[in-house]
Scaffold this motif. Sequence first.
Motif, PDB file in Angstrom:
ATOM      1  N   ASN A 187      -6.429  -7.940   0.834  1.00  0.00           N
ATOM      2  CA  ASN A 187      -5.390  -8.377  -0.098  1.00  0.00           C
ATOM      3  C   ASN A 187      -5.276  -7.436  -1.302  1.00  0.00           C
ATOM      4  O   ASN A 187      -4.181  -7.189  -1.820  1.00  0.00           O
ATOM      5  CB  ASN A 187      -5.671  -9.800  -0.584  1.00  0.00           C
ATOM      6  N   LEU A 188      -6.430  -6.910  -1.737  1.00  0.00           N
ATOM      7  CA  LEU A 188      -6.419  -6.002  -2.876  1.00  0.00           C
ATOM      8  C   LEU A 188      -5.664  -4.720  -2.558  1.00  0.00           C
ATOM      9  O   LEU A 188      -4.909  -4.189  -3.381  1.00  0.00           O
ATOM     10  CB  LEU A 188      -7.856  -5.694  -3.305  1.00  0.00           C
ATOM     11  N   ARG A 189      -5.839  -4.209  -1.337  1.00  0.00           N
ATOM     12  CA  ARG A 189      -5.094  -3.012  -0.936  1.00  0.00           C
ATOM     13  C   ARG A 189      -3.585  -3.273  -0.990  1.00  0.00           C
ATOM     14  O   ARG A 189      -2.806  -2.432  -1.451  1.00  0.00           O
ATOM     15  CB  ARG A 189      -5.487  -2.595   0.487  1.00  0.00           C
ATOM     16  N   LEU A 190      -3.186  -4.420  -0.461  1.00  0.00           N
ATOM     17  CA  LEU A 190      -1.760  -4.754  -0.459  1.00  0.00           C
ATOM     18  C   LEU A 190      -1.218  -4.850  -1.883  1.00  0.00           C
ATOM     19  O   LEU A 190      -0.091  -4.421  -2.161  1.00  0.00           O
ATOM     20  CB  LEU A 190      -1.537  -6.066   0.284  1.00  0.00           C
ATOM     21  N   GLU A 191      -2.014  -5.406  -2.790  1.00  0.00           N
ATOM     22  CA  GLU A 191      -1.574  -5.505  -4.189  1.00  0.00           C
ATOM     23  C   GLU A 191      -1.309  -4.128  -4.777  1.00  0.00           C
ATOM     24  O   GLU A 191      -0.285  -3.899  -5.445  1.00  0.00           O
ATOM     25  CB  GLU A 191      -2.639  -6.235  -5.016  1.00  0.00           C
ATOM     26  N   HIS A 192      -2.226  -3.194  -4.560  1.00  0.00           N
ATOM     27  CA  HIS A 192      -2.046  -1.845  -5.100  1.00  0.00           C
ATOM     28  C   HIS A 192      -0.876  -1.130  -4.429  1.00  0.00           C
ATOM     29  O   HIS A 192      -0.099  -0.423  -5.089  1.00  0.00           O
ATOM     30  CB  HIS A 192      -3.327  -1.039  -4.940  1.00  0.00           C
ATOM     31  N   ALA A 193      -0.753  -1.305  -3.108  1.00  0.00           N
ATOM     32  CA  ALA A 193       0.357  -0.668  -2.401  1.00  0.00           C
ATOM     33  C   ALA A 193       1.694  -1.193  -2.923  1.00  0.00           C
ATOM     34  O   ALA A 193       2.634  -0.417  -3.170  1.00  0.00           O
ATOM     35  CB  ALA A 193       0.239  -0.926  -0.901  1.00  0.00           C
ATOM     36  N   ARG A 194       1.784  -2.501  -3.118  1.00  0.00           N
ATOM     37  CA  ARG A 194       3.042  -3.080  -3.619  1.00  0.00           C
ATOM     38  C   ARG A 194       3.328  -2.636  -5.057  1.00  0.00           C
ATOM     39  O   ARG A 194       4.501  -2.471  -5.430  1.00  0.00           O
ATOM     40  CB  ARG A 194       2.973  -4.606  -3.507  1.00  0.00           C
ATOM     41  N   ALA A 195       2.283  -2.439  -5.837  1.00  0.00           N
ATOM     42  CA  ALA A 195       2.496  -1.938  -7.199  1.00  0.00           C
ATOM     43  C   ALA A 195       3.103  -0.541  -7.163  1.00  0.00           C
ATOM     44  O   ALA A 195       4.027  -0.231  -7.933  1.00  0.00           O
ATOM     45  CB  ALA A 195       1.177  -1.935  -7.968  1.00  0.00           C
ATOM     46  N   ARG A 196       2.623   0.320  -6.263  1.00  0.00           N
ATOM     47  CA  ARG A 196       3.174   1.668  -6.172  1.00  0.00           C
ATOM     48  C   ARG A 196       4.624   1.637  -5.659  1.00  0.00           C
ATOM     49  O   ARG A 196       5.459   2.445  -6.073  1.00  0.00           O
ATOM     50  CB  ARG A 196       2.317   2.528  -5.230  1.00  0.00           C
ATOM     51  N   ILE A 197       4.906   0.706  -4.765  1.00  0.00           N
ATOM     52  CA  ILE A 197       6.275   0.570  -4.253  1.00  0.00           C
ATOM     53  C   ILE A 197       7.206   0.077  -5.351  1.00  0.00           C
ATOM     54  O   ILE A 197       8.332   0.566  -5.506  1.00  0.00           O
ATOM     55  CB  ILE A 197       6.284  -0.379  -3.038  1.00  0.00           C
ATOM     56  N   ALA A 198       6.736  -0.916  -6.125  1.00  0.00           N
ATOM     57  CA  ALA A 198       7.557  -1.441  -7.219  1.00  0.00           C
ATOM     58  C   ALA A 198       7.883  -0.354  -8.238  1.00  0.00           C
ATOM     59  O   ALA A 198       8.973  -0.331  -8.825  1.00  0.00           O
ATOM     60  CB  ALA A 198       6.832  -2.604  -7.890  1.00  0.00           C
ATOM     61  N   GLU A 199       6.942   0.562  -8.453  1.00  0.00           N
ATOM     62  CA  GLU A 199       7.129   1.623  -9.441  1.00  0.00           C
ATOM     63  C   GLU A 199       8.062   2.724  -8.947  1.00  0.00           C
ATOM     64  O   GLU A 199       8.755   3.364  -9.737  1.00  0.00           O
ATOM     65  CB  GLU A 199       5.776   2.235  -9.807  1.00  0.00           C
ATOM     66  N   THR A 200       8.081   2.946  -7.620  1.00  0.00           N
ATOM     67  CA  THR A 200       8.841   4.080  -7.082  1.00  0.00           C
ATOM     68  C   THR A 200      10.049   3.673  -6.245  1.00  0.00           C
ATOM     69  O   THR A 200      10.956   4.483  -6.045  1.00  0.00           O
ATOM     70  CB  THR A 200       7.928   4.942  -6.182  1.00  0.00           C
ATOM     71  N   GLY A 201      10.035   2.451  -5.714  1.00  0.00           N
ATOM     72  CA  GLY A 201      11.096   2.027  -4.806  1.00  0.00           C
ATOM     73  C   GLY A 201      10.998   2.645  -3.432  1.00  0.00           C
ATOM     74  O   GLY A 201      11.945   2.588  -2.634  1.00  0.00           O
ATOM     75  N   LEU A 202       9.829   3.226  -3.102  1.00  0.00           N
ATOM     76  CA  LEU A 202       9.663   3.932  -1.831  1.00  0.00           C
ATOM     77  C   LEU A 202       8.818   3.125  -0.852  1.00  0.00           C
ATOM     78  O   LEU A 202       7.867   2.450  -1.250  1.00  0.00           O
ATOM     79  CB  LEU A 202       8.988   5.286  -2.070  1.00  0.00           C
ATOM     80  N   PRO A 203       9.130   3.198   0.458  1.00  0.00           N
ATOM     81  CA  PRO A 203       8.251   2.587   1.456  1.00  0.00           C
ATOM     82  C   PRO A 203       6.923   3.322   1.511  1.00  0.00           C
ATOM     83  O   PRO A 203       6.822   4.486   1.084  1.00  0.00           O
ATOM     84  CB  PRO A 203       9.033   2.733   2.763  1.00  0.00           C
ATOM     85  N   LEU A 204       5.911   2.659   2.070  1.00  0.00           N
ATOM     86  CA  LEU A 204       4.553   3.218   2.034  1.00  0.00           C
ATOM     87  C   LEU A 204       3.858   3.045   3.381  1.00  0.00           C
ATOM     88  O   LEU A 204       3.861   1.940   3.959  1.00  0.00           O
ATOM     89  CB  LEU A 204       3.757   2.551   0.917  1.00  0.00           C
ATOM     90  N   VAL A 205       3.261   4.118   3.859  1.00  0.00           N
ATOM     91  CA  VAL A 205       2.460   4.133   5.083  1.00  0.00           C
ATOM     92  C   VAL A 205       0.995   4.254   4.685  1.00  0.00           C
ATOM     93  O   VAL A 205       0.623   5.178   3.961  1.00  0.00           O
ATOM     94  CB  VAL A 205       2.849   5.320   5.997  1.00  0.00           C
ATOM     95  N   TYR A 206       0.172   3.321   5.170  1.00  0.00           N
ATOM     96  CA  TYR A 206      -1.246   3.274   4.798  1.00  0.00           C
ATOM     97  C   TYR A 206      -2.067   3.329   6.087  1.00  0.00           C
ATOM     98  O   TYR A 206      -1.970   2.432   6.934  1.00  0.00           O
ATOM     99  CB  TYR A 206      -1.517   1.967   4.048  1.00  0.00           C
ATOM    100  N   VAL A 207      -2.859   4.393   6.252  1.00  0.00           N
ATOM    101  CA  VAL A 207      -3.682   4.544   7.461  1.00  0.00           C
ATOM    102  C   VAL A 207      -5.144   4.606   7.060  1.00  0.00           C
ATOM    103  O   VAL A 207      -5.547   5.463   6.266  1.00  0.00           O
ATOM    104  CB  VAL A 207      -3.295   5.809   8.256  1.00  0.00           C
ATOM    105  N   ASN A 208      -5.933   3.697   7.618  1.00  0.00           N
ATOM    106  CA  ASN A 208      -7.365   3.598   7.302  1.00  0.00           C
ATOM    107  C   ASN A 208      -8.187   3.793   8.568  1.00  0.00           C
ATOM    108  O   ASN A 208      -7.739   3.457   9.672  1.00  0.00           O
ATOM    109  CB  ASN A 208      -7.659   2.220   6.691  1.00  0.00           C
TER     110      ASN A 208
END
Length: 551
Positions: A183-204
């Motif tokens: 859940n914490l990863r999703l929170e940070h990813a959504r924060a970056r999306i909110a700031e940029t308006g860009l979609p995000l690909v996360y590979v772990n």
Amino acid sequence: MSDTLTIALAQINPVVGDVAGNIRLIRDARARAAAAGADLVVFGELCVCGYPPEDLVLKGAFLESCEAAVHDLAEETAEGPAMLVGAPWRVAGKLHNAALLLDHGRVAATRLKHNLPNYGVFDEARVFVAGPAPGPVAFRGIRLGVMVCEDMWYPDVAETLGESGAEILVVLNGSPFEMDKPNLRLEHARARIAETGLPLVYVNQVGGQDELVFDGSSFVLDGQGRPAAGVAPWTDAVEITRWSREPDGWCCEGALAAPVSRLENVYRALVTGLRDYVVKNGFPGVVLGLSGGIDSALCAAIAVDALGPDKVWCVMMPSPYTSADSLEDAALVAGMLGTRLDTISIEPAMAVFGSMLAPVFAGREADITEENLQSRARGLTLMGISNKFGPMVLSTGNKSEMSCGYATLYGDMCGGYAVLKDVYKTTVFALSSWRNHTRPPGCLGPGGAVMPERVIAKPPSAELKPNQTDQDSLPPYDVLDAILDCLIEGEMSVPETCAHGFDEDMVRRVWRMLDRAEYKRRQAPPGVKVSSRAFGRERRYPITNAFTRLI
């Protein structure tokens, strides 16, 4: 300018230091992605060398091996999909944690990790140099905003990428599992999306590495932060996502992963961590003491789910204080799991140690010393089996016991790996009940119950003296674990912990037990990290420590 793009999310399980083996995994994933029509295959952080490589990156020969492997891989991209891979990379004589775009037969672009984590289990600032804030990577008419793991946890890198024209954020990760981390990863990813308006690909990445375990859980979020694709956790996978350019930005089509419960995530973390520790280090299997209690029963179940029943050897080592119920319960657990069970009495060893030490102990009453000798006789027995036949000794102690020092050095603490080291006793109960009703995907154990319900229900006991229970020495586990969570995960003071409703004398007693047992924990085997504050490389306190005596 292209209006479509196919990106493959390659969630693989690298082995630290096995550069050749990791390259084979990368090639295999790329081949699967190519068959599905991928334009780009995205891998995890430092996938070429495995993560975390720690001081291996201080060896010149190791870096040369990684760099040569990357150039060989790059040559293979003259045709077919490009790759984004992670590797240690030297630029102008400085070593960086890098994301490398391999395309058209060469290393087409290099992006260097800007934010180097230096907390918890991470100490990247010790071995890497931070790179500058990166600009976008031009890829076949599209501008990709490439970040490396920690760069997503702060706004600066994404802000720079967004302002300089990035269209899709792509993050390469080596993010270890913790119970609340998804859940914490999703929170940070959504924060970056909110700031940029860009979609995000996360590979772990996925898999175990010493005390760390990686769940994968790769995902794609659209420009509004909504799930667009996901990869099931705890699996090696290549997931295809198809992108199209729309008037308001890039849209992604892909399959979503089914949600996984908190208990399932923890259980599968333990299974994955143990399996990879045993397999990657070349052990033929494990041997453990099966006492008839819940800790050893759960350890045996995890081992069978990780390795299969044929690679798990259980040993019941009764003393004169072992109850008939414990003997019966150990036999039932082994039978339900399908493992080998041998019974080796430690009574002869107790007699020998008693007579051997009698002249020195003359005039002294029996006390905890004799209890610890029993535990050490069991440790000696298991180590003898390990030395003779090769299986690794699996320690069965839990985090509640290790916190309070309720364990015997060179006795029940001996072994190569402690799978429950970061699992509180209350969670042991919960996991045991859960596993009795659920068989997770990929597990090799039985589909039904793995232990009798009475093993879960009976009062825990070390059975080192008549009528002994754990609560003779420890507070009730529900209270103890709640206090420990405040002191360890919360790093709270005694007054702050008491403010949660706990008795002050009890809190002080637990505080002192916790700090005074540091010398024991420093000698304990490694184990799977599942909490935000695990013993070992993450929670490091001095052994010689007078602070506790001052409060």
